[in-house]
Design an enzyme around this catalytic site. Structure first.
Site, PDB file in Angstrom:
ATOM      1  N   THR A  13       0.806  -1.225   0.000  1.00  0.00           N
ATOM      2  CA  THR A  13       0.000   0.000   0.000  1.00  0.00           C
ATOM      3  C   THR A  13       0.837   1.272   0.000  1.00  0.00           C
ATOM      4  O   THR A  13       0.469   2.258  -0.624  1.00  0.00           O
ATOM      5  CB  THR A  13      -0.901   0.012   1.257  1.00  0.00           C
ATOM      6  N   SER A  59       0.364 -10.172  -0.612  1.00  0.00           N
ATOM      7  CA  SER A  59      -0.346 -11.457  -0.635  1.00  0.00           C
ATOM      8  C   SER A  59       0.284 -12.397  -1.662  1.00  0.00           C
ATOM      9  O   SER A  59       0.074 -13.601  -1.619  1.00  0.00           O
ATOM     10  CB  SER A  59      -1.817 -11.244  -0.984  1.00  0.00           C
ATOM     11  N   ASP A  90       0.111  -7.019   4.655  1.00  0.00           N
ATOM     12  CA  ASP A  90      -0.635  -8.278   4.815  1.00  0.00           C
ATOM     13  C   ASP A  90       0.249  -9.453   5.228  1.00  0.00           C
ATOM     14  O   ASP A  90      -0.137 -10.249   6.082  1.00  0.00           O
ATOM     15  CB  ASP A  90      -1.393  -8.624   3.528  1.00  0.00           C
ATOM     16  N   CYS A 280      -4.287 -18.395  20.740  1.00  0.00           N
ATOM     17  CA  CYS A 280      -4.338 -17.102  21.438  1.00  0.00           C
ATOM     18  C   CYS A 280      -3.230 -16.206  20.897  1.00  0.00           C
ATOM     19  O   CYS A 280      -2.163 -16.693  20.533  1.00  0.00           O
ATOM     20  CB  CYS A 280      -4.108 -17.284  22.938  1.00  0.00           C
TER      21      CYS A 280
HETATM   22  N1  ASP Z   1      -2.577  -5.655   0.309  1.00  0.00           N
HETATM   23  C1  ASP Z   1      -1.491  -4.797   0.742  1.00  0.00           C
HETATM   24  C2  ASP Z   1      -0.232  -5.635   0.801  1.00  0.00           C
HETATM   25  O1  ASP Z   1      -0.012  -6.343   1.745  1.00  0.00           O
HETATM   26  C3  ASP Z   1      -1.814  -4.200   2.069  1.00  0.00           C
HETATM   27  C4  ASP Z   1      -0.779  -3.239   2.606  1.00  0.00           C
HETATM   28  O2  ASP Z   1       0.281  -3.020   2.102  1.00  0.00           O
HETATM   29  O3  ASP Z   1      -1.066  -2.646   3.657  1.00  0.00           O
HETATM   30  O4  ASP Z   1       0.561  -5.597  -0.123  1.00  0.00           O
END
Ligand code: ASP
Length: 343
Positions: A13, A59, A90, A280
């Site tokens: 992001t 991801s 992520d 947990c």
């Molecule tokens: N989907 C993005 C990623 O992990 C989320 C982020 O960067 O916050 O690449």
């Protein structure tokens, strides 16, 4: 001498922007990141940048990507005093955990960071995260030795050991937590380092080595009430399987139904590695606390202590890649290799 930092941009992001057509967030050119954060140029250290191609949403970060990242750090290791890795949130904890094992004899900071809002947005958390990460990566003591020579995650004022982190919030700027280990630093007006908690090399001067062989023949079974025998049997019958992480209840407990215990003991007889970690987010596995835990211990299940799932998985990939003998892997799992467990 002027210190030098390499910022490695992998995607996520922090460097994304909204696609005008489908309105989803997609990575953009890294050059634009530095134009968004001109403050970086004010550092009294050399800051160079390297951009992965293609840039990825984390991801899509697979073990092959971890290897590429480890190779890049090794290639540039002598040229820089520290590294900042811009990574999607992520799977940041998975990558940071993996790198903590793969980078052997690490003596320099590798600080992972990213953001919840793209760096071009007004309320972005990316600027503060990036600037503090660079400052931490370049921080040194009077002898010029790095203050935090570990793989860490910096996010929203907290620096954590990478292999202790989990992504905790998909919403808040304080996106990561390290429930079983204290922060290594907190930023406010000053950056306060928690020097007693930082791990330092026993001996300096050993060359950085990277462990590039990862064995991913691992399955994860999250225990839940109502779990079906045929599903569990199918998982344990997976071809080529070497290890299963059991995500158990509380301090390491699982149902005592006969069929379940039979599957576990049969898997143990086959030589499979079965590692017990708790569902947990805080606390530790203690298989001797309850009758429902001790059954697992009797069946040869190995404790994951207070490991996160991310660190347990990375540790297994790393150890199984290194050792063909599952008994050796089990023995090594019981050791604290990179500060990933509290023993
Ligand atoms: N989907 C993005 C990623 O992990 C989320 C982020 O960067 O916050 O690449």
């Amino acid at each position: 001498m002027e210190r030098s930092i390499l910022i490695i941009y992998t995607g996520g992001t922090i460097g994304m922007k909204q696609d005008p057509v489908d309105f989803t967030l997609k990575p953009f050119n890294f050059g634009q990141i530095l134009s968004e954060v001109p403050e970086i140029r004010k550092f009294v250290c050399r800051v160079d940048t390297y951009s992965f191609s293609p840039l990825i949403d984390s991801s899509d970060a697979q073990p092959e990507f971890w290897i590429d990242l480890a190779r890049l750090i090794k290639k540039e290791y002598a040229n820089y005093d520290g590294f900042v890795v811009l990574h999607g949130t992520d799977t940041m904890s998975f990558t940071a955990s993996a790198l903590s094992f793969m980078l052997e004899n690490l003596e320099k900071p590798v600080v992972f960071t990213g953001s919840q809002l793209p760096i071009g947005m007004l309320r972005t958390d990316g600027k503060e995260n990036l600037i503090s990460a660079v400052e931490i990566a370049s921080a040194a003591d009077e002898q010029g030795r790095p203050i935090v020579p570990e793989v860490t995650v910096f996010f929203d004022s907290h620096l954590y050991r990478g292999n202790r982190t989990i992504k905790y919030s998909a919403e808040n700027f304080w996106a990561f937590r390290s429930e079983n280990a204290p922060a290594l630093a907190d930023t406010g007006i000053h950056i306060k380092y928690n020097l007693d908690e930082i791990r330092y090399p026993k001996q300096y001067g050993n060359p950085l080595k990277i462990s590039e062989t990862l064995d991913t023949d691992v399955a994860i079974l999250k225990i839940f009430p109502g779990m079906r025998e045929n599903m569990v049997r199918a998982l344990f019958a997976t071809e080529g399987l070497r290890a299963v992480i059991l995500e158990t209840f509380g301090s390491g407990n699982a149902p005592t139904q006969k069929w379940f215990l039979d599957i576990i003991s049969e898997a143990d007889r086959r030589g499979l590695i079965i590692m017990n970690i708790t569902q947990c987010i805080a606390g530790c596995v203690d298989m001797e606390a309850y009758a429902t835990g001790i059954e697992l211990k009797k069946m040869g299940v190995v404790s994951g202590y207070d490991s996160t799932l991310e660190a347990a998985l990375a540790k297994l990939f790393y150890l199984m890649g290194k050792y063909a003998d599952n008994d050796v892997v089990k023995r090594e799992l019981n050791k604290n290799l990179r500060g990933e467990i509290s023993i």
